[in-house]
Design a protein around this motif. Structure first.
Motif, PDB file in Angstrom:
ATOM      1  N   TYR A 172       5.206  -9.579  -9.247  1.00 21.29           N
ATOM      2  CA  TYR A 172       5.353  -8.188  -8.695  1.00 21.29           C
ATOM      3  C   TYR A 172       3.577  -8.122  -8.347  1.00 21.29           C
ATOM      4  O   TYR A 172       2.732  -8.092  -8.911  1.00 21.29           O
ATOM      5  N   HIS A 173       3.667  -7.473  -7.076  1.00 17.91           N
ATOM      6  CA  HIS A 173       2.447  -7.335  -6.230  1.00 17.91           C
ATOM      7  C   HIS A 173       2.108  -5.746  -6.344  1.00 17.91           C
ATOM      8  O   HIS A 173       2.943  -5.015  -5.322  1.00 17.91           O
ATOM      9  N   PHE A 174       1.317  -4.975  -7.016  1.00 10.39           N
ATOM     10  CA  PHE A 174       1.063  -3.606  -7.039  1.00 10.39           C
ATOM     11  C   PHE A 174      -0.253  -3.342  -6.037  1.00 10.39           C
ATOM     12  O   PHE A 174      -1.009  -4.044  -6.276  1.00 10.39           O
ATOM     13  N   ASP A 175      -0.367  -2.349  -5.372  1.00 10.34           N
ATOM     14  CA  ASP A 175      -1.469  -1.794  -4.676  1.00 10.34           C
ATOM     15  C   ASP A 175      -1.380  -0.278  -5.123  1.00 10.34           C
ATOM     16  O   ASP A 175      -0.652   0.384  -4.275  1.00 10.34           O
ATOM     17  N   LEU A 176      -2.296   0.212  -5.765  1.00  8.59           N
ATOM     18  CA  LEU A 176      -2.417   1.485  -6.015  1.00  8.59           C
ATOM     19  C   LEU A 176      -3.573   2.338  -5.395  1.00  8.59           C
ATOM     20  O   LEU A 176      -3.796   3.472  -5.813  1.00  8.59           O
ATOM     21  N   TYR A 177      -3.926   1.714  -4.289  1.00 15.37           N
ATOM     22  CA  TYR A 177      -4.988   2.429  -3.315  1.00 15.37           C
ATOM     23  C   TYR A 177      -4.576   3.979  -3.081  1.00 15.37           C
ATOM     24  O   TYR A 177      -5.363   4.740  -3.232  1.00 15.37           O
ATOM     25  N   ARG A 178      -3.331   4.144  -2.839  1.00 17.70           N
ATOM     26  CA  ARG A 178      -2.874   5.608  -2.427  1.00 17.70           C
ATOM     27  C   ARG A 178      -2.233   6.296  -3.642  1.00 17.70           C
ATOM     28  O   ARG A 178      -1.922   7.525  -3.492  1.00 17.70           O
ATOM     29  N   LEU A 179      -2.414   6.022  -4.788  1.00 18.43           N
ATOM     30  CA  LEU A 179      -2.085   6.703  -5.777  1.00 18.43           C
ATOM     31  C   LEU A 179      -3.015   7.733  -6.233  1.00 18.43           C
ATOM     32  O   LEU A 179      -4.327   7.418  -6.071  1.00 18.43           O
ATOM     33  N   THR A 180      -2.596   8.920  -6.432  1.00 15.92           N
ATOM     34  CA  THR A 180      -3.584  10.096  -6.653  1.00 15.92           C
ATOM     35  C   THR A 180      -3.824  10.349  -8.187  1.00 15.92           C
ATOM     36  O   THR A 180      -4.660  10.846  -8.543  1.00 15.92           O
ATOM     37  N   ASP A 181      -2.708  10.034  -8.766  1.00 16.32           N
ATOM     38  CA  ASP A 181      -2.542  10.308 -10.186  1.00 16.32           C
ATOM     39  C   ASP A 181      -1.890   9.195 -10.809  1.00 16.32           C
ATOM     40  O   ASP A 181      -0.663   8.968 -10.956  1.00 16.32           O
ATOM     41  N   PRO A 182      -2.367   8.666 -12.061  1.00 16.96           N
ATOM     42  CA  PRO A 182      -1.525   7.630 -12.960  1.00 16.96           C
ATOM     43  C   PRO A 182      -0.076   8.083 -13.256  1.00 16.96           C
ATOM     44  O   PRO A 182       0.502   6.957 -13.329  1.00 16.96           O
ATOM     45  N   GLU A 183      -0.044   9.230 -13.617  1.00 11.82           N
ATOM     46  CA  GLU A 183       1.270   9.862 -13.848  1.00 11.82           C
ATOM     47  C   GLU A 183       2.394   9.372 -12.937  1.00 11.82           C
ATOM     48  O   GLU A 183       3.567   9.378 -13.239  1.00 11.82           O
ATOM     49  N   GLU A 184       2.091   9.374 -11.691  1.00  8.77           N
ATOM     50  CA  GLU A 184       2.889   8.996 -10.619  1.00  8.77           C
ATOM     51  C   GLU A 184       3.692   7.763 -10.861  1.00  8.77           C
ATOM     52  O   GLU A 184       4.838   7.449 -10.311  1.00  8.77           O
ATOM     53  N   THR A 190       0.985  -1.229   0.003  1.00  9.31           N
ATOM     54  CA  THR A 190      -0.056  -0.053  -0.155  1.00  9.31           C
ATOM     55  C   THR A 190       0.783   1.345   0.011  1.00  9.31           C
ATOM     56  O   THR A 190       0.513   2.035  -0.881  1.00  9.31           O
ATOM     57  N   TYR A 191       1.853   1.518   0.716  1.00  7.76           N
ATOM     58  CA  TYR A 191       2.797   2.504   1.001  1.00  7.76           C
ATOM     59  C   TYR A 191       3.997   2.729  -0.350  1.00  7.76           C
ATOM     60  O   TYR A 191       4.098   3.647  -0.743  1.00  7.76           O
ATOM     61  N   ALA A 192       4.423   1.440  -0.526  1.00  6.60           N
ATOM     62  CA  ALA A 192       5.458   1.312  -1.657  1.00  6.60           C
ATOM     63  C   ALA A 192       5.033   1.243  -2.786  1.00  6.60           C
ATOM     64  O   ALA A 192       5.775   1.539  -3.747  1.00  6.60           O
ATOM     65  N   LEU A 193       3.863   0.957  -2.753  1.00 10.10           N
ATOM     66  CA  LEU A 193       2.960   0.789  -4.257  1.00 10.10           C
ATOM     67  C   LEU A 193       3.396  -0.230  -5.149  1.00 10.10           C
ATOM     68  O   LEU A 193       2.419  -1.094  -5.607  1.00 10.10           O
ATOM     69  N   VAL A 194       4.697  -1.067  -4.867  1.00 11.41           N
ATOM     70  CA  VAL A 194       4.940  -2.510  -5.262  1.00 11.41           C
ATOM     71  C   VAL A 194       5.982  -3.088  -4.393  1.00 11.41           C
ATOM     72  O   VAL A 194       6.828  -2.562  -3.840  1.00 11.41           O
ATOM     73  N   GLU A 195       5.702  -4.432  -4.359  1.00 11.49           N
ATOM     74  CA  GLU A 195       6.608  -5.364  -3.776  1.00 11.49           C
ATOM     75  C   GLU A 195       6.671  -6.352  -4.704  1.00 11.49           C
ATOM     76  O   GLU A 195       5.956  -6.902  -5.567  1.00 11.49           O
ATOM     77  N   SER A 196       8.249  -6.630  -5.183  1.00 13.00           N
ATOM     78  CA  SER A 196       8.531  -7.808  -5.709  1.00 13.00           C
ATOM     79  C   SER A 196       9.147  -8.993  -5.000  1.00 13.00           C
ATOM     80  O   SER A 196       9.441  -8.825  -3.961  1.00 13.00           O
ATOM     81  N   TYR A 197       8.662 -10.334  -5.477  1.00 13.31           N
ATOM     82  CA  TYR A 197       8.917 -11.491  -4.761  1.00 13.31           C
ATOM     83  C   TYR A 197       9.768 -12.333  -5.762  1.00 13.31           C
ATOM     84  O   TYR A 197       9.137 -12.899  -6.872  1.00 13.31           O
ATOM     85  N   THR A 198      11.019 -12.576  -5.547  1.00 14.31           N
ATOM     86  CA  THR A 198      11.707 -13.521  -6.640  1.00 14.31           C
ATOM     87  C   THR A 198      11.764 -14.926  -5.952  1.00 14.31           C
ATOM     88  O   THR A 198      12.222 -15.033  -4.889  1.00 14.31           O
ATOM     89  N   LEU A 199      11.364 -15.665  -6.654  1.00 15.46           N
ATOM     90  CA  LEU A 199      11.154 -17.117  -6.237  1.00 15.46           C
ATOM     91  C   LEU A 199      12.065 -17.900  -7.143  1.00 15.46           C
ATOM     92  O   LEU A 199      12.614 -17.556  -8.256  1.00 15.46           O
ATOM     93  N   LEU A 200      12.097 -19.229  -6.908  1.00 14.91           N
ATOM     94  CA  LEU A 200      12.965 -20.250  -7.707  1.00 14.91           C
ATOM     95  C   LEU A 200      12.614 -20.091  -9.427  1.00 14.91           C
ATOM     96  O   LEU A 200      13.601 -19.932 -10.024  1.00 14.91           O
TER      97      LEU A 200
END
Length: 154
Positions: free
Chosen positions: A77-89, A62-72
């Motif tokens: 990539y898990h994105f959470d855009l809830y706090r995004l105010t403008d797509p340009e961000e 939610t705060y970082a906008l994206v978390e990445s998980y590198t598996l074997l």
């Protein structure tokens, strides 16, 4: 495209749905997750990641906008855009660099990144339903249709 309605009675069934989708999803795959706060989007993502073998701490992006998980064998990539105010961000994050057709992508609140993100393979719309949740799964591509067809059989 094809659509399926799934009823979920509790959190365990939401995790199980994530597990089921992960078992039949292949990369690259883009999944959009729509729904109000608390409807199960992040819980689904946790089930999805655990099914692919991630054993570490899972955090909501939610705060970082994206978390990445590198598996074997995967990067998720898990994105959470809830706090995004403008797509340009998203351009400041170098968003286009993430979409190289080599990973799995889970995007919560995709409508907040409209015009920036590619078209999803499958969308999942989470809604409250009496004492549980209802998910409307809709294929948005041929790959999404194949996933949905396999989900129906599993």
């Amino acid at each position: 495209m094809e659509k399926r309605i799934i009823s979920l009675r509790n959190e365990m069934e939401t995790v199980a749905l994530g597990t089921s989708v992960a078992a039949i999803c292949w990369k690259p795959c883009l999944i959009y997750l729509y729904g109000d706060l608390g409807t199960g989007k992040t819980t689904f993502c946790h089930g999805f990641l655990r099914a692919l073998g991630y054993t570490g701490n899972l955090k909501s992006p939610t705060y970082a906008l994206v978390e990445s998980y590198t598996l074997l064998h995967w990067t998720v990539y898990h994105f959470d855009l809830y706090r995004l105010t403008d797509p340009e961000e998203l351009e400041f994050l170098g968003i286009r660099d993430y979409f190289d057709n080599t990973a799995l992508y889970l995007v919560e609140w995709p409508q907040r990144g409209e015009g920036i993100f590619p078209v999803a393979d499958i969308t999942l719309i989470f809604q409250y339903q009496s004492d549980g949740r209802q998910v409307t799964a809709q294929a948005m591509s041929i790959k999404g249709k194949n996933i949905l067809d396999l989900l129906i059989l599993s």
